[in-house]
Design an enzyme around this catalytic site. Structure first.
Site: not given
Ligand code: GRF
Length: 267
Positions: A131-134, A152, A154
């Site tokens: 959850m970080r910007l790269v 990634n 998404h």
């Molecule tokens: C997933 O829904 C993914 O698409 C998003 O963050 C969530 C990560 O889930 N980028 P997990 O940590 O793999 O359970």
């Protein structure tokens, strides 16, 4: 065919990571997870990695993001801040001083991240709930020339609903179909070339957790399939316009595979 060496970056629960670990163990993912890195010390993904015997590290972004950005700090970075700011396409704030400070802190954290990843000799970096910007520093380090080496997953059907709340946004908007996307990472927010997508229906009476569960099931399948396609050399990138690329998958079973995702989405 050579197994790919992956670095998997996580922030939280790591169920995508777990799906990769399980598929590696079952022999259905043509890859070895060489290293797992989290941006938070407590991320459960780190425990999952350790349990599977995978080297696991934490780059503590929290401590980087509170640092004072002095001239000395900026001078010690592996990248020029003006150039970084010119190339980046994510931080939209109009105050250049604040923007540069944010970029400086991120780049400092990324330097540690890059060192860890590089010391494990990897083929691809897989963001899996990271959850970080790269910044363009990180991206430019792994994407060299035509080579794109950052993936990634998404939780929405891009280009709809970029950002970090794909399932919530899909549900709140009242979409009748939701989707998930695996894409290469570029300098924008979830704007990189799309490799694969799959969809699922949103039924009346669903809540966001049901939607998430349906989507996650597809995430695990599609992410693994994309990695296998990369291992086979079946992912071709065509430049279609200045700065825009289209991905073509050359697997002769492509229609059957996508058909399987459609059936899976409806289950
Ligand atoms: C997933 O829904 C993914 O698409 C998003 O963050 C969530 C990560 O889930 N980028 P997990 O940590 O793999 O359970």
């Amino acid at each position: 065919m050579k197994k790919l060496r992956l670095a998997v970056l996580v922030s939280g629960g790591g169920t995508n990571l777990q799906a990769m670990i399980d598929r590696c163990a079952a022999g259905s993912l043509f890859a070895d997870i060489a290293v797992v890195v989290s941006d938070r010390p407590g991320a459960f993904g780190l425990e999952r990695a350790e349990k599977a015997g995978i080297p696991a590290f934490c780059v503590d972004y929290g401590s980087y993001l509170t640092r004072d950005v002095t001239e000395e700090f900026a001078a010690g970075l592996p990248v020029d801040l003006d150039e970084l700011d010119r190339r980046q396409n994510i931080l939209k704030g109009s105050d250049p001083v604040k923007r540069r400070a944010r970029l400086a802190r991120l780049a400092a954290a990324e330097r540690e991240l890059v060192e860890i990843i590089d010391s494990h000799g990897i083929d691809y970096v897989c963001l899996a709930g990271f959850m970080r910007l790269v910044t363009p520093y990180f991206i430019g380090h792994f994407n060299t020339g035509e080579d794109r080496r950052i993936l990634n997953i998404h939780p929405a059907l891009l280009p709809s609903f970029p950002g970090s709340h794909g399932y919530e946004d899909t549900y709140a908007y009242g979409c009748k179909w939701g989707g998930i996307t695996v894409h290469f990472v570029d300098e924008g927010e979830d704007t990189g070339p799309i490799i694969a997508q799959a969809v699922y229906p949103v039924w009346a009476g669903d809540d966001v957790e049901k939607v998430r569960a349906r989507g996650l099931r597809l995430e695990y399948e599609v992410y693994s399939q994309v990695i296998n396609w990369l291992a086979m050399g079946w992912v071709k990138i065509e430049e279609i316009a200045e700065g825009r690329a289209r991905v073509v998958v050359t697997d002769s079973n492509y229609p059957e595979i996508v058909g399987g995702w459609v059936r899976r989405g409806l289950e």
